[in-house]
Scaffold this active site. Structure first.
Site, PDB file in Angstrom:
ATOM      1  N   CYS A 195       1.026  -1.209  -0.140  1.00  0.00           N
ATOM      2  CA  CYS A 195       0.065  -0.011  -0.056  1.00  0.00           C
ATOM      3  C   CYS A 195       0.844   1.290   0.023  1.00  0.00           C
ATOM      4  O   CYS A 195       2.076   1.536   0.510  1.00  0.00           O
ATOM      5  CB  CYS A 195      -0.856   0.057   1.251  1.00  0.00           C
ATOM      6  SG  CYS A 195      -1.893  -1.343   1.523  1.00  0.00           S
ATOM      7  N   ARG A 233       5.385  -0.453  -5.947  1.00  0.00           N
ATOM      8  CA  ARG A 233       5.303  -1.435  -4.753  1.00  0.00           C
ATOM      9  C   ARG A 233       4.130  -2.669  -4.671  1.00  0.00           C
ATOM     10  O   ARG A 233       4.162  -3.438  -3.962  1.00  0.00           O
ATOM     11  CB  ARG A 233       5.211  -0.451  -3.782  1.00  0.00           C
ATOM     12  CG  ARG A 233       6.439   0.309  -3.281  1.00  0.00           C
ATOM     13  CD  ARG A 233       5.927   1.373  -2.466  1.00  0.00           C
ATOM     14  NE  ARG A 233       5.986   1.069  -1.095  1.00  0.00           N
ATOM     15  CZ  ARG A 233       7.153   1.230  -0.119  1.00  0.00           C
ATOM     16  NH1 ARG A 233       7.983   1.937  -0.510  1.00  0.00           N
ATOM     17  NH2 ARG A 233       6.947   0.564   1.007  1.00  0.00           N
ATOM     18  N   TRP A 264      -3.246  -2.755  -1.272  1.00  0.00           N
ATOM     19  CA  TRP A 264      -2.661  -4.239  -1.826  1.00  0.00           C
ATOM     20  C   TRP A 264      -3.604  -5.179  -0.657  1.00  0.00           C
ATOM     21  O   TRP A 264      -3.387  -5.004   0.495  1.00  0.00           O
ATOM     22  CB  TRP A 264      -1.266  -4.355  -1.524  1.00  0.00           C
ATOM     23  CG  TRP A 264      -0.814  -5.696  -1.851  1.00  0.00           C
ATOM     24  CD1 TRP A 264      -0.515  -5.958  -3.261  1.00  0.00           C
ATOM     25  CD2 TRP A 264      -0.673  -7.093  -1.046  1.00  0.00           C
ATOM     26  NE1 TRP A 264      -0.074  -7.342  -3.431  1.00  0.00           N
ATOM     27  CE2 TRP A 264       0.151  -7.904  -2.242  1.00  0.00           C
ATOM     28  CE3 TRP A 264      -0.834  -7.066   0.340  1.00  0.00           C
ATOM     29  CZ2 TRP A 264       0.236  -9.188  -1.707  1.00  0.00           C
ATOM     30  CZ3 TRP A 264      -0.382  -8.248   0.679  1.00  0.00           C
ATOM     31  CH2 TRP A 264       0.165  -9.403  -0.128  1.00  0.00           C
ATOM     32  N   ASN A 303      -2.094   2.226   6.075  1.00  0.00           N
ATOM     33  CA  ASN A 303      -1.340   1.283   5.658  1.00  0.00           C
ATOM     34  C   ASN A 303      -1.110   0.391   6.978  1.00  0.00           C
ATOM     35  O   ASN A 303      -0.777   1.002   7.994  1.00  0.00           O
ATOM     36  CB  ASN A 303      -0.013   1.684   5.276  1.00  0.00           C
ATOM     37  CG  ASN A 303       0.155   2.249   3.608  1.00  0.00           C
ATOM     38  OD1 ASN A 303      -0.978   2.123   3.281  1.00  0.00           O
ATOM     39  ND2 ASN A 303       1.190   2.556   3.286  1.00  0.00           N
ATOM     40  N   GLY A 304      -0.953  -0.909   6.750  1.00  0.00           N
ATOM     41  CA  GLY A 304      -0.697  -1.578   8.091  1.00  0.00           C
ATOM     42  C   GLY A 304      -2.077  -2.534   8.605  1.00  0.00           C
ATOM     43  O   GLY A 304      -2.976  -2.449   7.423  1.00  0.00           O
ATOM     44  N   GLU A 360      17.563 -18.407  -6.488  1.00  0.00           N
ATOM     45  CA  GLU A 360      17.231 -17.285  -7.099  1.00  0.00           C
ATOM     46  C   GLU A 360      16.840 -16.979  -8.231  1.00  0.00           C
ATOM     47  O   GLU A 360      15.866 -16.248  -8.868  1.00  0.00           O
ATOM     48  CB  GLU A 360      18.370 -16.139  -6.624  1.00  0.00           C
ATOM     49  CG  GLU A 360      18.358 -14.781  -7.213  1.00  0.00           C
ATOM     50  CD  GLU A 360      17.097 -14.268  -6.454  1.00  0.00           C
ATOM     51  OE1 GLU A 360      16.464 -14.508  -5.614  1.00  0.00           O
ATOM     52  OE2 GLU A 360      16.835 -12.725  -7.030  1.00  0.00           O
ATOM     53  N   LYS A 388      13.142 -15.658  -9.661  1.00  0.00           N
ATOM     54  CA  LYS A 388      13.096 -14.811 -10.863  1.00  0.00           C
ATOM     55  C   LYS A 388      12.050 -15.039 -11.649  1.00  0.00           C
ATOM     56  O   LYS A 388      11.311 -14.372 -12.100  1.00  0.00           O
ATOM     57  CB  LYS A 388      14.435 -14.331 -11.326  1.00  0.00           C
ATOM     58  CG  LYS A 388      15.441 -13.377 -10.489  1.00  0.00           C
ATOM     59  CD  LYS A 388      14.994 -12.025 -10.363  1.00  0.00           C
ATOM     60  CE  LYS A 388      14.020 -11.848  -9.079  1.00  0.00           C
ATOM     61  NZ  LYS A 388      14.713 -12.009  -7.796  1.00  0.00           N
ATOM     62  N   GLU A 438       8.557 -15.310 -10.255  1.00  0.00           N
ATOM     63  CA  GLU A 438       7.817 -13.854 -10.070  1.00  0.00           C
ATOM     64  C   GLU A 438       7.395 -13.362 -11.247  1.00  0.00           C
ATOM     65  O   GLU A 438       6.240 -13.018 -11.203  1.00  0.00           O
ATOM     66  CB  GLU A 438       8.971 -13.156  -9.392  1.00  0.00           C
ATOM     67  CG  GLU A 438       9.139 -13.455  -7.863  1.00  0.00           C
ATOM     68  CD  GLU A 438      10.543 -12.492  -7.424  1.00  0.00           C
ATOM     69  OE1 GLU A 438      10.411 -12.038  -6.290  1.00  0.00           O
ATOM     70  OE2 GLU A 438      11.523 -12.311  -8.203  1.00  0.00           O
ATOM     71  N   HIS A 451      17.485 -37.174  -5.403  1.00  0.00           N
ATOM     72  CA  HIS A 451      16.607 -37.694  -4.149  1.00  0.00           C
ATOM     73  C   HIS A 451      15.304 -37.079  -4.461  1.00  0.00           C
ATOM     74  O   HIS A 451      14.556 -36.723  -3.714  1.00  0.00           O
ATOM     75  CB  HIS A 451      17.211 -37.091  -2.798  1.00  0.00           C
ATOM     76  CG  HIS A 451      18.570 -37.530  -2.731  1.00  0.00           C
ATOM     77  ND1 HIS A 451      18.938 -38.770  -2.242  1.00  0.00           N
ATOM     78  CD2 HIS A 451      19.736 -36.922  -2.435  1.00  0.00           C
ATOM     79  CE1 HIS A 451      20.112 -38.963  -2.105  1.00  0.00           C
ATOM     80  NE2 HIS A 451      20.833 -37.835  -2.388  1.00  0.00           N
ATOM     81  N   LYS A 462       6.292  -5.006  -3.723  1.00  0.00           N
ATOM     82  CA  LYS A 462       7.799  -4.712  -3.350  1.00  0.00           C
ATOM     83  C   LYS A 462       8.206  -4.614  -2.170  1.00  0.00           C
ATOM     84  O   LYS A 462       9.262  -5.083  -1.641  1.00  0.00           O
ATOM     85  CB  LYS A 462       8.237  -3.341  -4.295  1.00  0.00           C
ATOM     86  CG  LYS A 462       9.646  -2.962  -4.148  1.00  0.00           C
ATOM     87  CD  LYS A 462      10.398  -3.795  -5.127  1.00  0.00           C
ATOM     88  CE  LYS A 462      11.742  -3.534  -5.064  1.00  0.00           C
ATOM     89  NZ  LYS A 462      12.373  -4.646  -5.402  1.00  0.00           N
TER      90      LYS A 462
END
Ligand code: G6P
Length: 612
Positions: free
Chosen positions: A2, A27, A75, A101-102, A485, A489, A492, A508, A607
């Site tokens: 947010c 964000r 968000w 926000n929160g 990573e 990527k 995402e 395995h 973000k």
């Protein structure tokens, strides 16, 4: 996540508020809203929309003017993205407007209390409870009502409040969610991110937890929740406006990938002492107690989330191998709820690009509570984590706008390498070894440039594999976290299922998935475990897997076992992840672009994740 923007002054603020929201679009959000009050006509205008800010803009017409206002990108947490759930929220008497926000954790009990008084709720949000709680305390002073309401709240907030009967002021407050006030001339601003106010001012005051700002056109009064006036420093925003522009690149992510030779120089600047074969991190050495605790630590925890967790894993390999201190890497979300063993000989390092990730912040607070020294590795200067830690290292990578982290990752790895050398040189690392590593650090920007010059090789591979449904990423040692990573990527931004594994672990389980339709990416550079990786590659080939290899320049043998090869230069082993990750960032980027996805703002992601 947010975003909040606010304005009070003499001018019409609609375009500033919209521009401010656009600056934090990256964000992540799924609805947006704005309210403006025109003091001269006492008219209030509120517009909301589900989806993008551009859709909100389309709803705004030339009657929507005002000289004070609030705007928000949401968000979704409590309730789906919808008109009812988007902010600003309005109190039952239609006098108080709130952006938040929160998360208000005790919203259910507050809701029951308010319902008993006859309040009605039209959304599923915790924010609507808060705005009505404020109304329930209001007699004739919005500042007082906000303070009283905040005393009842459990959870986190960064809020902006407007009361239609008190158009001379806006109220802001924070607990756990970032908020800053921008100082102008006969006008003032506030925002959750400095990028939203940078076009107007670089003079800002960062609110700390449990502080309130009463913002008038020509002054700001700072108080704590106990109603005591407090003095705050005006700080300069450290952002170059060009840094938050695309600068001719198609996407921020591509710009940030190509910026890495420079951002690494910025991370290293002033921190390498070549003729002593060591490093010097001011943010650590200025705190001798913490610095000594780090050097003498018996145990280091590194806590982080997402991409930062991957750099933490590389940090574990580095610190254990060179500085000989046992390291445990933990997901911050897990660390905070279990009972980690912490003594005064334990140091906790928190890695966070944004410095605002709620889980990392909470884990850090838990570590502090248990008596550990804490160190922050953050990119955003002045962020909450950078403030609550005992000492820290800024990455200096500049604003990272693309949701998928790239340049922050390589700077995190660099910062960890700088720390490792510093500790190790107090222990067994010789001048010769320290010198070799710091010299290699200085060469990295040129080496990255040579990889970027070959980006078309990666693009061609991306075109061939863009329709694959699954990918496997395999690496060993320092390059195992790089495999994780690379897979992250791809997930995402191109929404392709991908998994990273230590190459030897493949047999395995994941080996069962290998067939001609499963591209397997190997990181197989010429290091001490190269031969072992070759064995793993042969196991894949024997099952008709398709192999794409990140290999060292001059490695001819690799061509015969790989279907596609991306050659990169070599460096010393602990710095290798900074090079091996570059082609993987490019691969994810080019695949996502080919698939037509919004690379900079992938679906559902944010973000800066400021909720648990
Ligand atoms: C979100 C972002 C990731 C990031 C993670 C941790 O999930 O989408 O890119 O790695 O948060 O963020 P931090 O700011 O703490 O590094």
């Amino acid at each position: 996540m947010c975003g909040i923007v606010g304005y009070i002054g003499k001018k019409d603020c609609v375009s500033f508020l919209i521009e401010g929201l656009k600056r934090v679009e990256y964000r992540g959000y799924d609805s947006a809203g704005i309210v403006v009050l025109d003091e001269s006509s006492s008219s209030i205008h509120i517009k909301k929309s589900v989806g993008k800010i551009i859709d909100l803009e389309k709803k705004i017409d030339n009657r929507d003017i005002g000289n004070l206002g609030l705007a928000h990108t949401r968000w979704a947490t409590h309730g789906e993205p919808s008109m009812e759930n988007s902010h600003p929220h309005i109190s039952n008497n239609k006098k108080i407007y709130l952006v938040h926000n929160g998360i208000i954790e005790n919203y259910i009990s507050l809701q029951k209390r308010l319902e008993a008084k006859g309040y009605k709720f039209y959304s599923e949000t915790d924010t609507e409870i808060l705005v009505n709680l404020i109304e329930s305390y209001y007699t004739d002073d919005i500042e007082l009502a906000v303070k009283k309401a905040l005393f009842d709240v459990k959870g986190t907030y960064g809020i902006g409040v407007l009361h239609v009967d008190e158009p001379d002021k806006l109220i802001v407050a924070r607990l756990g969610s970032p908020l800053l006030i921008g100082i102008g001339e006969n006008e003032n601003y506030f925002a959750s991110d400095p990028a939203s106010v940078i076009s107007k001012t670089d003079d800002v005051v960062y609110l700390d937890d449990k502080e309130i700002g009463v913002i008038y056109k020509d002054r700001v009064v700072h108080k704590n929740l106990e109603d005591e006036i407090i003095t705050k420093n005006i700080e300069k925003i450290d952002i170059d406006v060009q840094e938050i522009e695309k600068d001719g690149y198609e996407h921020f992510m591509l710009k940030e990938i190509f910026q890495q030779p420079r951002t690494l120089i910025d991370t290293m600047r002033g921190r390498i002492i070549l003729d002593e074969g060591t490093t010097n991190l001011g943010g650590l050495r200025q705190h001798p107690q913490v610095y000594n605790a780090l050097i003498k630590a018996e145990k280091i925890y590194i806590i982080a989330c997402g991409t930062s967790w991957h750099s933490a894993l590389i940090g574990e390999y580095m610190i254990e191998e060179y500085a000989k201190i046992p390291v445990e890497v933990e997901y911050a979300s897990e660390f905070r709820y279990r009972d980690p063993i912490i003594s005064e000989k334990t140091v906790v390092i928190a890695i966070s690009q944004s410095g605002e990730t709620a889980d990392t912040l909470a884990a850090l607070k838990e570590a502090k509570r248990k008596g550990a020294y804490t160190i922050g590795l953050c990119n955003v200067v002045g962020s909450t984590i950078s403030k609550v830690t005992d000492a820290g290292v800024y990455l200096h990578a500049g604003p990272e706008i693309g949701v998928a982290s790239t340049k922050a990752f390589t700077s995190q790895v660099m910062a960890l390498a700088l720390i490792t050398v510093d500790i190790a040189r107090h222990k067994d690392m010789s001048f010769r070894e320290g010198y070799k590593i710091v010299k290699e650090m200085k060469l990295l920007p040129t080496l990255i440039n040579s990889i970027l010059d070959n980006s078309m090789v990666v693009k061609d591979i991306a075109l061939k594999f863009k329709d694959a449904k699954n990918f496997l990423y395999l690496g060993r040692g320092f390059n195992f976290p790089v495999a994780l990573e690379g897979a992250l990527k791809l997930k995402e931004i191109s929404y392709i299922h991908a998994e990273g594994y230590p190459a030897a672990e493949m047999k395995h389980g994941p080996i069962a998935l290998i067939d001609k339709d499963m591209p397997v990416i190997f990181i197989a550079i010429k290091d001490a475990i190269y031969d072992k990786v070759i064995t793993n590659m042969k196991e894949v080939k024997a099952r008709n897997g398709v192999i794409i290899t990140i290999a060292s320049y001059g490695d001819e043998e690799i061509e015969s076992i790989s279907d596609y090869v991306i050659k990169i230069p070599d460096t010393t082993n602990l710095l290798m992840p900074i090079l091996t990750v570059i082609p993987l960032q490019l691969l994810a980027y080019y695949i996502a672009v080919e698939k037509g996805f919004n690379v900079d703002m992938p679906r559902n992601l944010a973000k800066s994740v400021t909720v648990e």
